[in-house]
Design an enzyme around this catalytic site. Structure first.
Site, PDB file in Angstrom:
ATOM      1  N   ARG A 144       0.861  -1.182   0.000  1.00 63.11           N
ATOM      2  CA  ARG A 144       0.000   0.000   0.000  1.00 63.11           C
ATOM      3  C   ARG A 144       0.890   1.221   0.000  1.00 63.11           C
ATOM      4  NH1 ARG A 144      -2.288   0.482   6.281  1.00 63.11           N
ATOM      5  NH2 ARG A 144      -0.242   0.363   7.262  1.00 63.11           N
ATOM      6  N   CYS A 148       2.114   8.160  -6.389  1.00 63.22           N
ATOM      7  CA  CYS A 148       2.688   9.507  -6.452  1.00 63.22           C
ATOM      8  C   CYS A 148       1.647  10.556  -6.050  1.00 63.22           C
ATOM      9  CB  CYS A 148       3.157   9.750  -7.891  1.00 63.22           C
ATOM     10  SG  CYS A 148       3.473  11.490  -8.249  1.00 63.22           S
ATOM     11  N   ASN A 182      -5.219   7.580   4.221  1.00 62.99           N
ATOM     12  CA  ASN A 182      -4.779   6.957   5.471  1.00 62.99           C
ATOM     13  C   ASN A 182      -3.278   7.149   5.633  1.00 62.99           C
ATOM     14  OD1 ASN A 182      -5.773   4.849   7.657  1.00 62.99           O
ATOM     15  ND2 ASN A 182      -3.732   4.213   7.002  1.00 62.99           N
ATOM     16  N   GLU A 183      -2.897   7.846   6.659  1.00 63.29           N
ATOM     17  CA  GLU A 183      -1.484   8.059   6.969  1.00 63.29           C
ATOM     18  C   GLU A 183      -0.667   8.401   5.714  1.00 63.29           C
ATOM     19  OE1 GLU A 183      -0.281   4.571   9.131  1.00 63.29           O
ATOM     20  OE2 GLU A 183      -1.028   5.364  11.010  1.00 63.29           O
ATOM     21  N   CYS A 192       8.263  10.983  -3.163  1.00 62.34           N
ATOM     22  CA  CYS A 192       8.297  10.519  -4.547  1.00 62.34           C
ATOM     23  C   CYS A 192       9.248  11.390  -5.375  1.00 62.34           C
ATOM     24  CB  CYS A 192       6.884  10.583  -5.134  1.00 62.34           C
ATOM     25  SG  CYS A 192       6.792   9.958  -6.826  1.00 62.34           S
ATOM     26  N   CYS A 194       9.447  11.057  -8.967  1.00 65.37           N
ATOM     27  CA  CYS A 194       9.130  10.704 -10.356  1.00 65.37           C
ATOM     28  C   CYS A 194       9.142  11.939 -11.259  1.00 65.37           C
ATOM     29  CB  CYS A 194       7.779   9.997 -10.415  1.00 65.37           C
ATOM     30  SG  CYS A 194       6.379  11.114 -10.263  1.00 65.37           S
ATOM     31  N   CYS A 197       6.491  14.474 -10.389  1.00 62.93           N
ATOM     32  CA  CYS A 197       6.888  15.301  -9.237  1.00 62.93           C
ATOM     33  C   CYS A 197       7.936  16.331  -9.670  1.00 62.93           C
ATOM     34  CB  CYS A 197       7.406  14.433  -8.090  1.00 62.93           C
ATOM     35  SG  CYS A 197       6.061  13.626  -7.182  1.00 62.93           S
ATOM     36  N   GLU A 354      -6.740   5.795  15.646  1.00 59.92           N
ATOM     37  CA  GLU A 354      -6.374   4.393  15.861  1.00 59.92           C
ATOM     38  C   GLU A 354      -5.576   4.322  17.161  1.00 59.92           C
ATOM     39  OE1 GLU A 354      -4.141   2.899  12.550  1.00 59.92           O
ATOM     40  OE2 GLU A 354      -5.616   3.561  11.078  1.00 59.92           O
ATOM     41  N   GLU A 402      -1.577  -7.855   7.859  1.00 63.56           N
ATOM     42  CA  GLU A 402      -1.683  -7.445   9.265  1.00 63.56           C
ATOM     43  C   GLU A 402      -2.363  -8.489  10.146  1.00 63.56           C
ATOM     44  OE1 GLU A 402      -3.163  -3.423   9.366  1.00 63.56           O
ATOM     45  OE2 GLU A 402      -1.182  -2.675   8.792  1.00 63.56           O
ATOM     46  N   GLN A 403      -2.108  -9.761   9.813  1.00 62.24           N
ATOM     47  CA  GLN A 403      -2.659 -10.845  10.636  1.00 62.24           C
ATOM     48  C   GLN A 403      -2.202 -10.761  12.081  1.00 62.24           C
ATOM     49  OE1 GLN A 403      -0.548 -13.477   8.134  1.00 62.24           O
ATOM     50  NE2 GLN A 403      -2.374 -14.625   7.535  1.00 62.24           N
TER      51      GLN A 403
HETATM   52  C1  GLA Z   1      -1.610   2.163  10.771  1.00 63.94           C
HETATM   53  C2  GLA Z   1      -2.660   2.218   9.708  1.00 63.94           C
HETATM   54  C3  GLA Z   1      -3.643   1.109   9.738  1.00 63.94           C
HETATM   55  C4  GLA Z   1      -2.996  -0.148  10.158  1.00 63.94           C
HETATM   56  C5  GLA Z   1      -2.376   0.041  11.497  1.00 63.94           C
HETATM   57  C6  GLA Z   1      -1.755  -1.222  11.972  1.00 63.94           C
HETATM   58  O1  GLA Z   1      -1.656   3.113  11.744  1.00 63.94           O
HETATM   59  O2  GLA Z   1      -3.343   3.426   9.640  1.00 63.94           O
HETATM   60  O3  GLA Z   1      -4.159   0.970   8.450  1.00 63.94           O
HETATM   61  O4  GLA Z   1      -2.044  -0.492   9.228  1.00 63.94           O
HETATM   62  O5  GLA Z   1      -1.382   1.010  11.413  1.00 63.94           O
HETATM   63  O6  GLA Z   1      -0.693  -1.572  11.152  1.00 63.94           O
HETATM   64 ZN    ZN Z   2       5.791  11.549  -8.067  1.00 57.31          ZN
END
Ligand code: GLA
Ligand code: ZN
Length: 716
Positions: A144, A148, A182-183, A192, A194, A197, A354, A402-403
């Site tokens: 994930r 870019c 997300n983050e 990046c 590329c 960019c 989180e 992320e198991q």
């Molecule tokens: C991060 C992400 C989540 C998940 C958790 C646990 O903070 O935002 O998607 O990946 O960590 O790894």
């Molecule tokens: Zn780029």
């Protein structure tokens, strides 16, 4: 309105804090109409993955969650493939069914836009959306966060799915808000390089500098024959036969920050237009510094951070290659600093999107949190200004990368070891209610955390072991050892609310920033600057005046020499004003020459023995202190505590190690959070009688806290 700082709570003296603690409007009040979130809406939830759970279990999940006591979930932020199984063919049926079930059980939903992980059809069709890393190699799909931020195709596709989601769910009962992406940038390859960019960078530079002549001059491109005669010639800092121009490299970091912020804000515009009643935020790990968090959160309704103290412990263990004990004092203090940054960005309560709920990890498991720690970490966030928390995650995946990241339910859906503890914490937070959770935080001190300084110090650390984050953390830790409320701010912030502002490794300092500090001190503030103060201007050029450059008049000193230290640790002797055992200078020493300032410490060994190391200057109504050496932690803590006391913030307070105290306040009420981060029972003196909010009992004399115990006292 009266207020209380930790010191005042502890020594029993009530004072008016004035503007400092009361200046921030409550999010609840500010956003009530816009976001449609009732002021009493609590955000106490879990991160939930219906996309990874058989539909037959959704009803059971919702029932269990409601029974567990949560108010909301966050969902869908990694479900692009299910929502758009092929380009422009959308399927939100499953998501609507899930939202409906949750809503039926009175659980509000925060929807995540899914741009952190595009589906395979997208990268197969548009392979050039992938990020190129700092070595010039393209990343590959399969994980994930590999795209870019500049790429127009990726923006178009991200905006398209955000638009469809927004349209589909704008009026759906139960939806309360959004998390964008997300983050952003949180990956092993955060920037990046590329060609898109590169073009974006050139365009950004054109807007910033106006002309090539100006750019060439500000960067000093005459060096190594780099004078540009066309914006199209400007490279990105990929490996070459030598380091890049420091001005170019710093601007590139700024550009990457800008590109991510603007990537986010395109989605924000869509959500604002289509879902005006919903709040919008994004989640991040605040101290990860590839994006200027002030810019990222500027237009969002509130700040959300992710918080994993136990995962951090595992990372430190990994970095130490298994050797050496991991210091929980260090972890606790770093986590506290992250919370303080989160609250300071908008100067109001923030959310934990989180929060760790059990063993955490991807390839390896972090330690199982000790009994009491999960509740303690929850309270630590609230003690520092959180208004709500989502626990990561509801269940635990049996498949995918992320198991090993444990949720509240185990792989077999039995209750995790932390299940009951978090249930208890949620029950307590509900009992505290919105008045406490939305209250302000008392802080009269600030630590400067400046992205420019951090990036410039990454590009040219000046000493191989010099690390900006480590410096900021050690100064924060030193200052917080005195139990004072601290904001974590940028130099451009309004300094007026603070009595003392400390700036570790203030390497890059613009004239404008210097002027702010000058005014702050002139008006009575205390400014403490660390070594390398004002060595560079904002173009990453070394200033042409003697150091500390643009702020020499305020500091009343000139840096006679600056000394990277590779062997031995010069001693530092303190004057009566800072009385205490001799200190040690680690990896850096600025040797000072006074021009008006008094000497508070001198070097005792090495070639500069006898020369000033720490100085204090009176300027206007305030004081300016220069700390020349990279001081050892104990000395730094004593020095900063002493200076804070002189600035009127802090009386000496002796609390056992591992005890944390913070104060939140609203409407004349004050709540004191007392946290015990140690496994053993500790007793602290209680100068003020108070009411234990959780039991309703009065407390006076002393307070006994069991291992990992927490007390919230209402005072007055
Ligand atoms: C991060 C992400 C989540 C998940 C958790 C646990 O903070 O935002 O998607 O990946 O960590 O790894
Ligand atoms: Zn780029």
């Amino acid at each position: 309105m009266g207020g209380i700082s930790r010191r005042h709570f502890l020594n029993g003296t009530l004072v008016a804090i004035g503007a400092a603690g009361l200046r921030h409007p409550l999010w609840a009040l500010a956003k009530t109409n816009l976001a449609g979130v009732a002021p009493e809406q609590l955000l106490l939830g879990v991160d939930y993955y219906p996309d990874q759970t058989p539909e037959t279990l959704w009803e059971e999940d919702a029932r269990m969650m409601a029974d567990f006591g949560i108010t909301n979930v966050r969902i869908a932020e990694f479900a692009w493939g299910l929502m758009e199984p092929s380009e422009a063919k959308f399927d939100f049926g499953w998501l609507r069914r899930s939202v409906d079930i949750l809503h039926k059980h009175n659980i509000g939903v925060i929807l995540g836009t899914p741009s952190a992980a595009p589906p395979p059809w997208l990268t197969a069709k548009y392979p050039d959306v992938v990020e190129v890393n700092a070595q010039g190699e393209p990343l590959h799909p399969g994980g994930r966060r590999f795209t870019c931020p500049t790429n127009k195709t990726y923006r178009r596709l991200s905006n398209a799915i955000a638009t469809e989601m927004a349209r589909t769910f704008a009026d759906t009962p139960g939806i309360i808000g959004w998390q964008i992406d997300n983050e952003l940038t949180l990956s092993p390859s955060p920037r990046c390089y590329c060609n898109f960019c590169r073009a974006g960078f050139q365009e950004w530079l054109r807007a910033k500098y106006g002309s090539l002549e100006n750019l060439n001059q500000k960067w000093g491109t005459v060096f190594w024959s780099q004078t540009y005669t066309d914006f199209a010639q400007i490279p990105v800092p990929l490996p070459s036969g030598g380091d890049p121009n420091p001005g170019l490299a710093l601007d590139y970091d700024r550009y990457q920050s800008f590109a991510n912020v603007s990537f986010q804000n395109e989605q924000l515009d869509i959500l604002r237009k289509t879902c005006p009643r919903h709040f919008v935020t994004t989640n991040n790990v605040g101290l990860v510094d590839y994006i200027d968090m002030h810019d990222l959160y500027e237009k969002l309704d509130f700040v959300s951070f992710d918080n994993y103290p136990g995962f951090f412990e595992m990372l430190l263990h990994e970095q130490a290659k298994g050797g050496g004990p991991i210091s929980w004092d260090y972890i606790t203090s770093t986590i506290a600093m992250g919370h303080d940054l989160g609250r300071s960005l908008q100067r109001k309560p923030f959310m934990i999107m989180e929060e760790q709920s059990g063993k955490a990890g991807q390839r390896t498991f972090s330690p199982q949190p000790e009994k009491g720690q999960l509740r303690l970490w929850t309270y630590q966030a609230v003690a520092h200004g959180a208004m709500g928390l989502n626990y990561f995650r509801w269940d635990t995946a049996t498949f995918g990368a992320e198991q090993y990241w444990h949720g509240l339910l185990n792989h077999d859906r039995s209750k995790s070891p932390g299940f009951e503890e978090i249930r208890q914490a949620l029950k307590e937070l509900k009992a505290l209610g919105p008045e406490v959770l939305r209250s302000q935080y008392a802080s009269e001190a600030a630590v400067v955390y400046d992205y420019d300084c951090g990036w410039a110090a990454q590009i040219q650390p000046a000493h191989p072991s010099l690390n900006y984050m480590a410096q900021v953390t050690s100064w924060y830790t030193a200052l917080s050892a005195g139990h004072t409320g601290i904001d974590v701010i940028v130099p451009g912030a309004d300094l007026a609310p603070y009595k003392i502002v400390v700036a570790p490794l203030p390497y890059v300092l613009s004239e404008a920033q210097a002027e702010r500090i000058r005014n702050f001190v002139r008006n009575g503030g205390t400014f403490v600057g660390g070594f390398r103060l004002g060595a560079k201007n904002e173009f990453s050029q070394i200033v042409r005046t003697p150091l500390p450059g643009p702020i020499r008049d305020v500091m009343g000193v000139t840096v006679e020499d600056y000394v990277p230290i590779y062997s031995g640790k010069p001693g530092v002797k303190f004057s009566a004003a800072l009385a205490g055992p001799d200190g040690e200078c680690g990896i850096w020493a600025d040797i000072l020459q006074t021009s008006g300032a008094e000497v508070l410490a001198t070097y005792t060994s090495g070639g500069h023995a006898g020369k000033p190391a720490v100085t204090r200057n009176s300027f206007g109504k305030g004081k300016a202190i220069y700390i020349g050496p990279d001081l050892d932690g104990a000395s730094l803590a004593r020095v900063l505590r002493n200076l804070a006391t002189s600035a009127g913030v802090q009386a000496p307070v002796e609390l056992p190690s591992g005890i944390e105290v913070t104060v939140r306040q609203a409407g004349g009420k004050r709540w004191v959070f007392v946290l015990n981060h140690k496994p053993e029972t500790q007793t602290i003196p209680l100068p003020h009688p108070g009411t234990d909010l959780l039991t309703g009992q009065s407390r006076s004399g002393s307070l006994e806290l069991r291992g990992y115990g927490v007390q919230v006292l209402q005072i007055g």
